[in-house]
Design an enzyme around this catalytic site. Structure first.
Site, PDB file in Angstrom:
ATOM      1  N   LYS A  22      13.612   6.776   5.416  1.00  0.00           N
ATOM      2  CA  LYS A  22      12.203   7.187   5.284  1.00  0.00           C
ATOM      3  C   LYS A  22      11.329   6.448   6.296  1.00  0.00           C
ATOM      4  CE  LYS A  22       9.561   5.002   2.165  1.00  0.00           C
ATOM      5  NZ  LYS A  22       8.331   4.421   2.708  1.00  0.00           N
ATOM      6  N   ASP A 118      -2.940  -0.435  -1.189  1.00  0.00           N
ATOM      7  CA  ASP A 118      -2.160   0.367  -2.118  1.00  0.00           C
ATOM      8  C   ASP A 118      -1.573  -0.550  -3.171  1.00  0.00           C
ATOM      9  OD1 ASP A 118       0.043  -0.811  -0.989  1.00  0.00           O
ATOM     10  OD2 ASP A 118       0.548   0.903   0.258  1.00  0.00           O
ATOM     11  N   ASP A 307      11.591  -4.725   0.600  1.00  0.00           N
ATOM     12  CA  ASP A 307      11.831  -3.457  -0.093  1.00  0.00           C
ATOM     13  C   ASP A 307      13.073  -3.491  -0.985  1.00  0.00           C
ATOM     14  OD1 ASP A 307       9.585  -2.139   0.986  1.00  0.00           O
ATOM     15  OD2 ASP A 307      10.644  -1.935   2.881  1.00  0.00           O
TER      16      ASP A 307
HETATM   17  N1  EPU Z   1      -0.471  -6.866   8.217  1.00  0.00           N
HETATM   18  C1  EPU Z   1      -1.716  -7.336   8.548  1.00  0.00           C
HETATM   19  N2  EPU Z   1      -2.365  -6.770   9.618  1.00  0.00           N
HETATM   20  C2  EPU Z   1      -1.822  -5.774  10.354  1.00  0.00           C
HETATM   21  C3  EPU Z   1      -0.536  -5.275   9.993  1.00  0.00           C
HETATM   22  C4  EPU Z   1       0.121  -5.844   8.916  1.00  0.00           C
HETATM   23  O1  EPU Z   1      -2.243  -8.228   7.909  1.00  0.00           O
HETATM   24  O2  EPU Z   1      -2.449  -5.312  11.326  1.00  0.00           O
HETATM   25  C5  EPU Z   1       0.240  -7.475   7.075  1.00  0.00           C
HETATM   26  C6  EPU Z   1       0.323  -6.533   5.891  1.00  0.00           C
HETATM   27  O3  EPU Z   1      -0.856  -6.595   5.103  1.00  0.00           O
HETATM   28  C7  EPU Z   1       1.543  -7.033   5.165  1.00  0.00           C
HETATM   29  C8  EPU Z   1       2.440  -7.516   6.278  1.00  0.00           C
HETATM   30  O4  EPU Z   1       1.576  -7.716   7.405  1.00  0.00           O
HETATM   31  O5  EPU Z   1       1.243  -8.104   4.332  1.00  0.00           O
HETATM   32  C9  EPU Z   1       3.573  -6.574   6.627  1.00  0.00           C
HETATM   33  O6  EPU Z   1       3.062  -5.383   7.129  1.00  0.00           O
HETATM   34  P1  EPU Z   1       3.867  -4.434   8.124  1.00  0.00           P
HETATM   35  O7  EPU Z   1       2.878  -3.899   9.102  1.00  0.00           O
HETATM   36  O8  EPU Z   1       5.071  -5.124   8.639  1.00  0.00           O
HETATM   37  O9  EPU Z   1       4.353  -3.294   7.138  1.00  0.00           O
HETATM   38  P2  EPU Z   1       4.003  -1.760   7.160  1.00  0.00           P
HETATM   39  O10 EPU Z   1       4.224  -1.183   8.503  1.00  0.00           O
HETATM   40  O11 EPU Z   1       2.686  -1.530   6.512  1.00  0.00           O
HETATM   41  C10 EPU Z   1       6.463  -1.065   6.617  1.00  0.00           C
HETATM   42  C11 EPU Z   1       7.152  -0.198   5.601  1.00  0.00           C
HETATM   43  C12 EPU Z   1       7.148  -0.876   4.248  1.00  0.00           C
HETATM   44  C13 EPU Z   1       7.875  -2.211   4.384  1.00  0.00           C
HETATM   45  C14 EPU Z   1       7.176  -3.049   5.473  1.00  0.00           C
HETATM   46  C15 EPU Z   1       7.848  -4.383   5.730  1.00  0.00           C
HETATM   47  C16 EPU Z   1       6.730   2.041   6.346  1.00  0.00           C
HETATM   48  C17 EPU Z   1       6.069   3.340   6.111  1.00  0.00           C
HETATM   49  N3  EPU Z   1       6.460   1.074   5.496  1.00  0.00           N
HETATM   50  O12 EPU Z   1       5.123  -1.216   6.170  1.00  0.00           O
HETATM   51  O13 EPU Z   1       7.905  -0.033   3.369  1.00  0.00           O
HETATM   52  O14 EPU Z   1       7.827  -2.878   3.157  1.00  0.00           O
HETATM   53  O15 EPU Z   1       7.140  -2.319   6.707  1.00  0.00           O
HETATM   54  O16 EPU Z   1       9.179  -4.200   6.066  1.00  0.00           O
HETATM   55  O17 EPU Z   1       7.519   1.887   7.272  1.00  0.00           O
HETATM   56  C18 EPU Z   1       8.516   0.960   1.337  1.00  0.00           C
HETATM   57  O18 EPU Z   1       9.305   1.650   1.991  1.00  0.00           O
HETATM   58  O19 EPU Z   1       8.518   0.913   0.084  1.00  0.00           O
HETATM   59  C19 EPU Z   1       7.541   0.157   2.067  1.00  0.00           C
HETATM   60  C20 EPU Z   1       6.452  -0.363   1.503  1.00  0.00           C
END
Ligand code: EPU
Length: 424
Positions: A22, A118, A307
């Protein structure tokens, strides 16, 4: 309204097949925007999030055909896509923020509704914004939208991420491939899903060095071409099945699972008492005895994945001994612990630590899934609880797990999807 109804006690055994990830396919769909013409993705799971992303792309002017039987999605991108991603879809799917980079690169402007927080925490966008600004974009927030524009062309730059954010790395990567000159993203995320996007971008004509490392060097090109690409297998779905095998003292062969993408998680399961074998096309996980409790600490890849944290809390709740689970990415992921307590688990949280004392038995109860992985963790707990567990809000699980209930039934579980008014 639907729910999952689980009668605990079955030992799971047999084969299960994992489709594409996903967290990769949603970004591959966004990356298709970078080239005019038809990009076809394979091993696409039939899950709600793919439908939401398909709808978002349609609203941006693309034609999207999802053939569930063939597990493919064909995306035909026009010469000039539209550039506005509305709130009604963005709020359903946080990954829609991933159209920001490609739209900015292709159209010169991107208006993407702010996804907000979220159920797993606040999830900032500061690194996405700061990185795009370094590439020459102007980004402002107005009326609930993030509006990114560029004057002429984006230009290459050095970007240091404060944290290896998955989403920020992807957005910057997808903007930089069409920027003028060289971009270096330091402290980049290096999840298998990021590598998957890099490989697809390279096949489209992008120039990227350092794939799989924390420094990505991108030499911008003038244009990209559409491609056919097979999505990397879902390591989080595979990991969930691995935990299910151990918790139910079962024996599951997870076809298409990549052991090299799950190293720490599988190693933890071995420490818990499981036997893990790489087989011809996947991984076999079995466990004859009650597992031992095992500490985990979530970290960006190659660390232990956040995850899989709820699934490991579920495992620890029925293990021998006690364990500490530390969550370093999403502060609100422990909300699910309250639901585990409803099932009789002995879990206490303090900040980002959860202390779990394993119990011989959990006891079935009605519980509510707050997000995809919490839902998966609760289903696993229900599989080993005495009596019946009802997991409400199962649509969260449907967002990430294709045919979860059907697979569970095939493996021997007593599980069904019921209408809530059927429950009495
Ligand atoms: N963060 C910031 N600022 C930013 C970007 C991120 O503070 O500009 C923080 C977030 O608030 C969080 C952390 O950094 O605390 C991690 O965020 P990241 O950007 O790495 O995660 P994401 O891209 O929002 C993706 C997956 C998540 C998975 C995370 C970590 C997708 C759609 N989502 O989220 O998947 O947990 O990476 O591996 O790819 C899931 O599949 O259930 C899910 C939540």
């Amino acid at each position: 309204m639907e729910a999952f109804r689980i009668v605990g006690g079955a030992r799971l055994s047999g084969d299960v097949r994992v489709t594409g990830a996903k967290n990769s396919v949603l970004k591959l769909m966004a990356a298709a925007l970078l080239a005019e013409g038809t990009t076809t993705l394979y091993e696409v799971p039939t899950i709600l999030d793919v439908e939401y992303m398909a709808e978002l792309l349609r609203r941006l002017g693309c034609e999207v055909v999802h053939d569930a039987e063939a597990r493919s999605v064909a995306i035909t991108v026009p010469a000039v896509p539209s550039h506005k991603a509305d709130y009604d879809l963005v709020r359903k799917l946080r990954a829609s923020i991933n159209v920001l980079g490609p739209l900015l690169a292709r159209c010169g402007e991107a208006d993407v509704a702010l996804p907000g927080g979220d159920n797993i925490g606040s999830r900032g966008l500061d690194m996405h914004v700061a990185g795009l600004e370094r590439l020459g974009a102007t980004v402002r927030s107005e009326h609930g939208y993030l509006i990114a524009t560029r004057d002429d062309q984006l230009h290459g730059a050095s970007v240091w991420l404060d944290f290896p954010s998955v989403g920020a790395t992807e957005n910057l990567l997808m903007a930089a491939v069409l920027a003028k000159g060289t971009t270096v993203i330091d402290n980049a995320a290096r999840e298998p899903e990021i590598c998957d996007i890099c490989h697809m971008l390279v096949a489209m004509g992008a120039q990227i060095d350092g794939i799989g490392t924390s420094t990505l060097t991108i030499e911008g090109v003038d244009s990209l071409s559409p491609v056919e690409h097979t999505t990397v297998p879902d390591r989080l779905v595979a990991g969930t099945w691995a935990v299910a095998a151990v918790m139910t003292r079962g024996d599951i062969t997870i076809q298409r699972a990549r052991a090299d993408h799950l190293e720490i998680a599988l190693d933890k399961l071995v420490s818990a008492g499981a036997t893990v074998d790489e087989v011809a096309d996947g991984v076999r996980v079995r466990c004859a005895d009650r597992p031992r409790a095992i500490d985990v600490v979530t970290l960006p890849y190659p660390g232990f994945p956040t995850d899989l944290q709820p699934q490991f809390i579920a495992l620890n709740s029925i293990a021998r001994g006690a364990a500490m689970v530390t969550e370093n990415l999403f502060e609100a992921r422990f909300r699910f612990v309250n639901e585990m307590v409803r099932l009789g688990a002995d879990v206490r949280t303090d900040g980002h630590h959860a202390f779990v004392r394993g119990k011989e038995k959990l006891s079935g109860a009605p519980v509510e899934a707050a997000d995809i992985r919490a839902g998966a963790g609760l289903v696993l707990a229900g599989l080993v609880a005495e009596g019946t567990t009802t997991v409400y809000e199962p649509h969260h699980v449907d967002r990430g797990y294709e045919g979860f209930i059907d697979d569970l039934v095939r493996l021997g579980a007593d599980v069904s999807r019921v209408q809530v008014n059927q429950l009495a």
